[in-house]
Motif scaffolding. Structure first.
Motif, PDB file in Angstrom:
ATOM      1  N   GLY A 155      -3.388  -4.569   7.159  1.00 57.96           N
ATOM      2  CA  GLY A 155      -2.780  -5.449   6.171  1.00 57.96           C
ATOM      3  C   GLY A 155      -1.748  -4.721   5.327  1.00 57.96           C
ATOM      4  N   VAL A 156      -2.060  -3.501   4.909  1.00 55.62           N
ATOM      5  CA  VAL A 156      -1.123  -2.684   4.127  1.00 55.62           C
ATOM      6  C   VAL A 156       0.135  -2.416   4.950  1.00 55.62           C
ATOM      7  N   ASN A 157      -0.064  -2.066   6.208  1.00 58.97           N
ATOM      8  CA  ASN A 157       1.065  -1.804   7.105  1.00 58.97           C
ATOM      9  C   ASN A 157       1.927  -3.053   7.288  1.00 58.97           C
ATOM     10  N   TRP A 158       1.286  -4.198   7.471  1.00 58.99           N
ATOM     11  CA  TRP A 158       1.984  -5.475   7.638  1.00 58.99           C
ATOM     12  C   TRP A 158       2.842  -5.778   6.413  1.00 58.99           C
ATOM     13  N   ALA A 159       2.271  -5.592   5.221  1.00 61.70           N
ATOM     14  CA  ALA A 159       3.015  -5.867   3.987  1.00 61.70           C
ATOM     15  C   ALA A 159       4.221  -4.942   3.862  1.00 61.70           C
ATOM     16  N   ALA A 203      -6.765  -9.783   2.106  1.00 61.48           N
ATOM     17  CA  ALA A 203      -6.042 -10.950   1.588  1.00 61.48           C
ATOM     18  C   ALA A 203      -4.928 -10.537   0.638  1.00 61.48           C
ATOM     19  N   ALA A 204      -5.139  -9.511  -0.151  1.00 62.72           N
ATOM     20  CA  ALA A 204      -4.095  -9.059  -1.073  1.00 62.72           C
ATOM     21  C   ALA A 204      -2.827  -8.690  -0.317  1.00 62.72           C
ATOM     22  N   PHE A 205      -2.975  -7.958   0.774  1.00 65.35           N
ATOM     23  CA  PHE A 205      -1.803  -7.467   1.488  1.00 65.35           C
ATOM     24  C   PHE A 205      -1.255  -8.505   2.472  1.00 65.35           C
ATOM     25  N   ALA A 206      -2.123  -9.395   2.953  1.00 60.33           N
ATOM     26  CA  ALA A 206      -1.619 -10.524   3.732  1.00 60.33           C
ATOM     27  C   ALA A 206      -0.759 -11.420   2.843  1.00 60.33           C
ATOM     28  N   LEU A 207      -1.166 -11.583   1.589  1.00 56.08           N
ATOM     29  CA  LEU A 207      -0.359 -12.362   0.638  1.00 56.08           C
ATOM     30  C   LEU A 207       0.988 -11.686   0.381  1.00 56.08           C
ATOM     31  N   LEU A 208       0.980 -10.366   0.191  1.00 49.88           N
ATOM     32  CA  LEU A 208       2.249  -9.654  -0.029  1.00 49.88           C
ATOM     33  C   LEU A 208       3.174  -9.802   1.177  1.00 49.88           C
ATOM     34  N   ALA A 209       2.606  -9.748   2.379  1.00 54.44           N
ATOM     35  CA  ALA A 209       3.416  -9.926   3.591  1.00 54.44           C
ATOM     36  C   ALA A 209       3.971 -11.345   3.653  1.00 54.44           C
ATOM     37  N   ALA A 210       3.131 -12.335   3.349  1.00 51.97           N
ATOM     38  CA  ALA A 210       3.575 -13.727   3.379  1.00 51.97           C
ATOM     39  C   ALA A 210       4.650 -13.991   2.342  1.00 51.97           C
ATOM     40  N   LEU A 211       4.491 -13.423   1.166  1.00 51.86           N
ATOM     41  CA  LEU A 211       5.494 -13.602   0.111  1.00 51.86           C
ATOM     42  C   LEU A 211       6.821 -12.945   0.499  1.00 51.86           C
ATOM     43  N   ARG A 260       5.904  -3.412   6.282  1.00 52.54           N
ATOM     44  CA  ARG A 260       6.928  -3.783   7.264  1.00 52.54           C
ATOM     45  C   ARG A 260       7.657  -5.067   6.860  1.00 52.54           C
ATOM     46  N   ALA A 261       6.918  -6.010   6.277  1.00 54.89           N
ATOM     47  CA  ALA A 261       7.543  -7.275   5.877  1.00 54.89           C
ATOM     48  C   ALA A 261       8.565  -7.061   4.764  1.00 54.89           C
ATOM     49  N   VAL A 262       8.215  -6.269   3.770  1.00 58.59           N
ATOM     50  CA  VAL A 262       9.165  -6.010   2.674  1.00 58.59           C
ATOM     51  C   VAL A 262      10.370  -5.237   3.198  1.00 58.59           C
ATOM     52  N   GLY A 263      10.124  -4.278   4.063  1.00 62.64           N
ATOM     53  CA  GLY A 263      11.210  -3.442   4.571  1.00 62.64           C
ATOM     54  C   GLY A 263      12.128  -4.128   5.554  1.00 62.64           C
ATOM     55  N   SER A 264      11.751  -5.310   6.014  1.00 63.20           N
ATOM     56  CA  SER A 264      12.596  -6.000   6.994  1.00 63.20           C
ATOM     57  C   SER A 264      13.070  -7.379   6.534  1.00 63.20           C
TER      58      SER A 264
END
Length: 256
Positions: free
Chosen positions: A184-188, A143-151, A190-194
């Protein structure tokens, strides 16, 4: 669309509204959909077998109703808990409630839906991501990293500082080899980097490069996978600029 429209808003007894929503979910369910959950590593013990599309359609009928969401969560039914992500009210969510619900997670789908459709809109999102990022439970940490990806996707502030702080958590936890954590870490990352501004994107891509050469196999996978995603994204041709609307010819008065 559902054949019936469950009661909306605060009208009626909450128990009756819960029963009505569950009855509609049961009507929409099929054994085949329930059996298919195993393919996605989602336990079916408390599931009915309702498609995500139908869950979201029912949520639109119900509208935002946090009282109903809290009652539906207590049922333990998979699809009822998925509904909570779409009918919960962000301004009524509390950190204590987020903690309680997180401890109930037994699958990634409810976790990600809550983070992406409800919790990232609360004022507690950044603090809870930080709190959960080192949690021992796999789905709480997810959930921590899903939240970072969503944010990274939904934050409209334009500020890079919080996302740079998120990258610190990503680097620190990149060696956790548990499946739903590492993804989840990977998702977060990739989201920040894109999806973020130039400073955060540059920092995320530099982190991906560092991780890709790590001696730790999990961190190395996270970094290499993120770099592949960034390369693929950068190779896409830019979207064509929107065409300017054509000006209508001025209407001239008739000649006499």
């Amino acid at each position: 669309m559902p054949k019936t429209t469950p009661s909306k808003g605060p009208r009626g007894d909450i128990d009756a509204r819960v029963k009505e929503a569950l009855a509609e979910l049961e009507r929409l369910a099929t054994p085949a959909r329930r059996d298919s959950l195993a393919r996605y590593a989602i336990p079916s013990d408390h599931a009915l077998g309702v498609s995500m599309r139908d869950v979201q359609r029912l949520a639109r009928c119900l509208g935002r109703d946090h009282t109903l969401a809290k009652a539906l969560w207590k049922t333990g039914v998979y699809e009822a808990r998925m509904l909570c992500a779409y009918i919960g009210e962000a301004d009524r969510v509390t950190p204590a409630e987020m903690d309680r619900w997180c401890r109930d997670f037994d699958n990634w789908a409810v976790c990600d839906s809550l983070c992406f459709a409800l919790w990232d809109h609360t004022p507690h999102a950044w603090a809870m991501a930080d709190k959960w990022s080192s949690h021992r439970d796999e789905f709480v940490k997810r959930a921590a990293f899903a939240l970072l990806a969503a944010l990274a996707v939904h934050d409209k502030s334009g500020e890079d500082a919080p996302h740079l702080g998120g990258l610190v958590l990503i680097e620190r936890e990149a060696t956790d080899a548990r499946n739903f954590v590492k993804k989840g870490v990977n998702w977060a990352l990739r989201a920040v980097g894109s999806r973020r501004g130039p400073a955060a994107r540059t920092a995320a891509r530099a982190l991906a490069t560092r991780l890709s050469t790590s001696e730790d196999a999990t961190a190395r996978w996270i970094g290499k996978d993120a770099l592949r995603a960034f390369t693929k994204l950068d190779a896409k041709p830019p979207k064509p600029a929107a065409k300017a609307p054509r000006r209508k010819a001025a209407t001239r008065p008739p000649q006499r």
